[in-house]
Design a protein around this motif. Structure first.
Motif, PDB file in Angstrom:
ATOM      1  N   ASP A  36       1.642   7.764  -6.145  1.00 52.66           N
ATOM      2  CA  ASP A  36       0.625   8.819  -6.266  1.00 52.66           C
ATOM      3  C   ASP A  36       1.241  10.192  -6.050  1.00 52.66           C
ATOM      4  O   ASP A  36       0.916  11.161  -6.731  1.00 52.66           O
ATOM      5  N   TYR A  93       0.819  -1.226   0.000  1.00 58.47           N
ATOM      6  CA  TYR A  93       0.000   0.000   0.000  1.00 58.47           C
ATOM      7  C   TYR A  93       0.854   1.278   0.000  1.00 58.47           C
ATOM      8  O   TYR A  93       0.630   2.199  -0.796  1.00 58.47           O
ATOM      9  N   GLN A 144      -2.068   8.789   8.372  1.00 58.69           N
ATOM     10  CA  GLN A 144      -1.388   8.623   7.079  1.00 58.69           C
ATOM     11  C   GLN A 144      -0.001   9.265   7.066  1.00 58.69           C
ATOM     12  O   GLN A 144       0.701   9.223   6.059  1.00 58.69           O
TER      13      GLN A 144
HETATM   14  N1  TRP Z   1      -4.052   6.276   2.127  1.00 58.74           N
HETATM   15  C1  TRP Z   1      -4.870   7.458   2.133  1.00 58.74           C
HETATM   16  C2  TRP Z   1      -5.991   7.260   3.137  1.00 58.74           C
HETATM   17  O1  TRP Z   1      -6.315   6.155   3.485  1.00 58.74           O
HETATM   18  C3  TRP Z   1      -5.433   7.747   0.768  1.00 58.74           C
HETATM   19  C4  TRP Z   1      -4.329   8.025  -0.217  1.00 58.74           C
HETATM   20  C5  TRP Z   1      -3.933   7.228  -1.236  1.00 58.74           C
HETATM   21  C6  TRP Z   1      -3.522   9.175  -0.249  1.00 58.74           C
HETATM   22  N2  TRP Z   1      -2.915   7.793  -1.919  1.00 58.74           N
HETATM   23  C7  TRP Z   1      -2.620   8.991  -1.349  1.00 58.74           C
HETATM   24  C8  TRP Z   1      -3.441  10.343   0.523  1.00 58.74           C
HETATM   25  C9  TRP Z   1      -1.670   9.953  -1.665  1.00 58.74           C
HETATM   26  C10 TRP Z   1      -2.488  11.290   0.195  1.00 58.74           C
HETATM   27  C11 TRP Z   1      -1.593  11.101  -0.896  1.00 58.74           C
HETATM   28  O2  TRP Z   1      -6.587   8.214   3.574  1.00 58.74           O
END
Ligand code: TRP
Length: 339
Positions: free
Chosen positions: A152, A145, A167
């Motif tokens: 991203d 993950y 996070q």
């Molecule tokens: N993992 C984040 C959450 O659960 C969602 C997310 C995925 C995210 N990719 C990201 C947040 C990139 C910030 C940047 O809330």
């Protein structure tokens, strides 16, 4: 998210992702949606995407997946996100994310994933339950993950990533992975998490942090009757109406501050000091919330009834996002030598 320091943010690229899981509630609105939209007004560039492939780590019902993607998009748009100012797109529309994710995986120590908190929590729970296979229930999506999340972020040269405290570690992992890549090639921008302070904890109906897992939430777009009912259910202590009360420790007041005007907040603060009935506070909170949410609620319903419009907006966002993504991948492919 500290939107009060726009100077720091003016020249920055701000990016965040939202997992399409569950119905958005007041805690999401106060803690994430409202500050992110405020932040977008002061940042140089803002990107917001629907992290559908992150949701796939746990959401294996295609009907739910599809519905929740529309719900998330409609929620943000209804709350005032302007797709002309914020790049709004769906993660799965950007194939470059997945290509970069693989490349980054080749620079990510497996140990860093072992230490990622979400994975560790599942392992810990298995150990506590006496499950023999400590990795039971962990698919590779859950395990990797943070790598997908790093992709991203790094793909779009993000400087600041507004996220909840839960996070923060993931953004730090993204930064570490970028550093490892830069050690060899020196090309990726290092991101930093941006954690909301004041509004980090939004109290729920029982006074604990508002969270789906505590079942103490107020859904963002319930109708006004139900909204009033839920607000009236807020737990309060048994102090009598005439007793002076401390606004600083009052959940209701904390929420009121998010929805009322400065003047109203001052007036209610005075009432607290003089002694106020909890029923009065709840009524005031309900009214302030209803005033703010009535229009977004209407727009939300309208949008959800027009999925084609959401599809179009997301497609337009993806098209623009892929221009940036393509340029980054060109850079990365050349740097690592596959081109
Ligand atoms: N993992 C984040 C959450 O659960 C969602 C997310 C995925 C995210 N990719 C990201 C947040 C990139 C910030 C940047 O809330």
């Amino acid at each position: 998210v500290d939107a009060k320091t726009p100077a720091k943010i003016k020249s920055k690229t701000v990016l965040t992702g939202v997992k399409p899981t569950g119905t958005p509630h007041i805690g999401n609105y106060v803690g994430a949606i409202k500050p992110a939209i405020a932040l977008a007004a002061s940042a140089d560039k803002t990107l917001l995407f629907i992290a559908d492939y992150h949701a796939l780590t746990t959401e294996h019902d295609p009907k739910q997946m599809r519905a929740q993607i529309y719900e998330v998009a409609a929620t943000w748009l209804a709350c005032g996100l302007d797709p002309n100012k914020v790049l709004l797109y769906r993660q799965s529309d950007i194939p470059e994310v997945f290509e970069l994710s693989w490349a980054l995986a080749c620079f990510t120590p497996k140990g860093a994933m072992n230490r990622a908190h979400a994975y560790k929590a599942i392992v810990q729970a298995n150990i506590e339950k006496g499950v023999e296979e400590v990795d039971a229930g962990v698919n590779m999506g859950v395990f990797t993950y943070p790598v997908l999340m790093a992709a991203d972020i790094l793909l779009f040269d993000a400087d600041l990533v507004p996220v909840g405290k839960d996070q923060q570690q993931h953004v730090e992992i993204a930064r570490d992975v970028a550093s490892s890549v830069n050690h060899l090639y020196g090309d990726l921008r290092l991101p930093a998490p941006l954690i909301g302070e004041e509004t980090a904890i939004v109290p729920g109906l029982d006074g604990r942090k508002m969270s789906k897992s505590y079942d103490n939430t107020i859904p963002l777009f319930v109708d006004s009757k139900r909204l009033r009912k839920l607000v009236m259910r807020f737990v309060t202590d048994s102090s009598p109406p005439e007793a002076p009360k401390d606004p600083a420790t009052s959940s209701l007041f904390m929420l009121y501050k998010e929805f009322a005007t400065e003047e109203e907040i001052g007036a209610l603060r005075k009432r607290y000091e003089e002694g106020v009935a909890w029923g009065h506070v709840k009524e005031a909170l309900y009214e302030a919330m209803e005033r703010r949410l009535a229009e977004p609620r209407r727009v939300y319903a309208e949008l959800l009834a027009d999925e084609a419009r959401i599809d179009k907006l997301l497609a337009e966002g993806a098209e623009k996002a892929r221009v940036i993504a393509g340029a980054t991948m060109k850079r990365v492919r050349e740097a690592i030598g596959v081109r």
